[in-house]
Design a protein around this motif. Structure first.
Motif, PDB file in Angstrom:
ATOM      1  N   ILE A   6      22.404  22.940 -21.293  1.00 22.84           N
ATOM      2  CA  ILE A   6      22.144  24.335 -20.947  1.00 22.84           C
ATOM      3  C   ILE A   6      20.982  24.360 -19.952  1.00 22.84           C
ATOM      4  O   ILE A   6      20.443  23.316 -19.601  1.00 22.84           O
ATOM      5  N   ALA A   7      20.620  25.536 -19.478  1.00 23.42           N
ATOM      6  CA  ALA A   7      19.552  25.667 -18.471  1.00 23.42           C
ATOM      7  C   ALA A   7      19.854  24.793 -17.258  1.00 23.42           C
ATOM      8  O   ALA A   7      19.020  24.022 -16.796  1.00 23.42           O
ATOM      9  N   LEU A   8      21.064  24.924 -16.712  1.00 26.67           N
ATOM     10  CA  LEU A   8      21.471  24.103 -15.573  1.00 26.67           C
ATOM     11  C   LEU A   8      20.741  24.488 -14.293  1.00 26.67           C
ATOM     12  O   LEU A   8      20.781  23.740 -13.312  1.00 26.67           O
ATOM     13  N   THR A   9      20.109  25.645 -14.275  1.00 27.04           N
ATOM     14  CA  THR A   9      19.141  26.000 -13.240  1.00 27.04           C
ATOM     15  C   THR A   9      17.859  26.442 -13.961  1.00 27.04           C
ATOM     16  O   THR A   9      17.906  26.846 -15.129  1.00 27.04           O
ATOM     17  N   PRO A  10      16.705  26.359 -13.304  1.00 29.10           N
ATOM     18  CA  PRO A  10      15.458  26.734 -13.988  1.00 29.10           C
ATOM     19  C   PRO A  10      15.492  28.188 -14.473  1.00 29.10           C
ATOM     20  O   PRO A  10      15.985  29.069 -13.765  1.00 29.10           O
ATOM     21  N   PRO A  11      14.978  28.442 -15.675  1.00 30.87           N
ATOM     22  CA  PRO A  11      14.941  29.818 -16.175  1.00 30.87           C
ATOM     23  C   PRO A  11      14.050  30.706 -15.314  1.00 30.87           C
ATOM     24  O   PRO A  11      13.010  30.261 -14.815  1.00 30.87           O
ATOM     25  N   MET A  12      14.471  31.961 -15.161  1.00 30.89           N
ATOM     26  CA  MET A  12      13.704  32.961 -14.407  1.00 30.89           C
ATOM     27  C   MET A  12      13.432  34.145 -15.323  1.00 30.89           C
ATOM     28  O   MET A  12      14.358  34.674 -15.944  1.00 30.89           O
ATOM     29  N   GLY A  13      12.181  34.556 -15.410  1.00 30.23           N
ATOM     30  CA  GLY A  13      11.889  35.690 -16.282  1.00 30.23           C
ATOM     31  C   GLY A  13      10.415  36.014 -16.343  1.00 30.23           C
ATOM     32  O   GLY A  13       9.705  35.962 -15.332  1.00 30.23           O
TER      33      GLY A  13
END
Length: 509
Positions: free
Chosen positions: A118-125
């Motif tokens: 999971i998290a195949l791209t960096p999390p944004m938030g």
């Protein structure tokens, strides 16, 4: 020749910029009225786990969304772009999304990966600590979530709303997990439901220690009941003593069961040093929870163990806490190369949260003390280095300049690139340097960073630095504008503490 940022460092102007909206320094073009799909091109979910992903697009509202080749069990809300459902069969599923409004349409191919990563791209938030610290409340988290959902941020891929330390009360409930402090978080389930209802995700904080950094209950205890009493104050030094210890009795499973019941999507797991036994144990507990809960380690992850830790964590802190000043930021700009071999889809280096916008750590809220040039360097480096983009500001006080920093799709696309490669330094001139990385479409993303004080420098990237030869088109990513065709190298004037961020793609012969 146009450059991405050319304001120059002037200490006398720094304070003025700090109290101004900085609207004169905006480089990001205003999106057009036609639909433009942006955000991640790939998303990972584990077999049988709920899918929580939103197709994002700019353009005039109302807008409708469609999808071709959705796997069985997956659904798309045509009005919100929200993807939901479950897929039990592992595999890679190619979907074509379309967005339509009254002035046009756009489409994009998207890959749904059903498997263990999971998290195949960096999390944004967003994370609560850099603005509220120990003064965070349910009302403040919800207010920021509503601000996120009503601002342009939600149309550019920003999605996580993460609660940091001091939400905790005492153990109880169905699983004997940590329940929230009823005075500050009176209804955690309602908060989670409201944030999910806004099309966002939500994160929580904990530690394997008996007591967290914020002097609240941790995931272990010295007694089998899990009772907790904060460490007493050292009267002579007027500060709390702090036992850095993991207790004999561990309640990690209890806590994960409670987080999964509420519906959390992210865990910031905080202690020092981050060690493999606790990381591995938490990874397996989260994996068995029935939900995809990202595991982010904090803080100062030991480099000597990152080879093992990186197999279990989705992100890990590469240093201590960041502050909104040039010294703190500079220490993270051209210093992350040794970590780069361990960054890959699903596993990300994390130099800490972002320090743009209105920050304050719960004491004296103020606009970031970084100048405009420094903030462009900040965003450019974080995107080039493929690290988590977690805002630490008050989202209810977003100004035009900060929004322009956070909604440039061409810059954000470098962070969210499916290849997942971290930029490394390809050349240096004293304290200046060039970061570069390959992108999934065969192009290169490059940042020319001037870390000197008070002096504009002419910096260059050569094709030899990038392993290229021939003619290439150079594009200014902040201005979203092609600068021309170049042979052998590209040079630009870069202001002190500033950056020029470009992409380089093969020219037609």
């Amino acid at each position: 020749m146009a450059t991405a940022c050319c304001f120059g460092y002037n200490p006398a102007k720094a304070q003025l910029q700090a109290v101004d909206t900085l609207s004169n320094y905006i480089l990001t073009p205003v999106p057009g009225p036609e639909p433009r799909i942006n955000g991640a091109r790939i998303f990972g979910v584990r077999p049988g786990h709920p899918i929580l992903f939103r197709v994002t697009a700019t353009g005039t509202k109302p807008m409708t969304f469609k999808a071709k080749h959705l796997p069985k069990g997956v659904y798309l809300d045509k009005n919100t772009g929200q993807l939901s459902g479950k897929v039990t069969k592992p595999g890679r599923y190619t979907i074509e999304f379309a967005a339509n409004n009254r002035v046009g349409k756009d489409s994009r191919r998207f890959t749904l990966v059903v498997g263990e990563e999971i998290a195949l791209t960096p999390p944004m938030g967003w994370n609560s600590w850099n603005i509220y610290a120990s003064k965070v409340t349910q009302a403040l988290v919800l207010a920021n979530a509503k601000a996120m959902a009503s601002s342009p941020l939600i149309d550019h891929g920003w999605s996580y709303m993460n609660i940091d330390d001091v939400w905790q009360g005492k153990r109880g409930g169905k699983f004997h997990g940590i329940l929230p402090d009823s005075a500050t978080f009176p209804d955690m389930q309602n908060l989670v439901d409201q944030i999910h209802g806004l099309g966002l995700k939500i994160g929580i904080y904990s530690s394997p220690w008996v007591e967290t950094y914020g002097h609240h209950i941790g995931g272990s205890s010295r007694n089998k009941e899990g009772l907790f009493t904060p460490t007493p104050v050292d009267v002579k030094r007027n500060r709390k003593l702090f036992p850095y210890a993991i207790g004999e009795y561990k309640f990690w499973k209890n806590d994960v069961q409670q987080w999964a019941l509420w519906g959390f999507d992210y865990l910031k797991y905080d202690w020092n040093p981050n060690e493999l036994p606790e990381t591995k144990a938490m990874y397996h507990l989260l994996r068995e929870s029935g939900r995809d809960i990202l595991l982010s380690l904090s803080n100062s992850t030991p480099f000597k163990t990152i080879d093992s830790l990186s197999n279990y964590a989705n992100a890990w802190r590469t240093g201590g806490d960041i502050r909104d000043n040039w010294k703190s930021l500079k220490s993270r700009l051209l210093t992350q190369d040794k970590w780069a071999p361990y960054a890959r889809p699903g596993h990300w280096n994390d130099p800490d949260m972002m320090i743009v916008g209105y920050v304050g750590w719960g004491k004296s809220p103020h606009p970031s003390k970084l100048t405009a040039d420094e903030q462009y360097s900040h965003l450019s480096a974080w995107c080039l280095q493929s690290v988590p983009l977690l805002l630490g500001c008050d989202l209810t006080k977003l100004d035009k300049f900060t929004l322009s920093l956070l909604t440039n799709d061409e810059v954000l696309a470098v962070n969210q690139d499916p290849l997942g490669r971290q930029a490394t330094v390809v050349s240096r001139i004293d304290s200046c340097g060039v970061l570069a990385k390959p992108l999934f479409d065969g192009s290169k993303a490059v940042g020319l960073f001037n870390s000197t004080d008070g002096t504009t420098r002419v910096l260059s990237v050569t094709w030899a630095d990038l392993g290229l030869s021939g003619k290439y088109i150079v594009r200014d990513l902040w201005r979203q504008k092609d600068l021309g065709v170049f042979t052998d190298k590209f040079s630009a004037k870069v202001p002190a503490h500033g950056v020029v961020m470009v992409s380089i793609r093969k020219a037609q012969q």
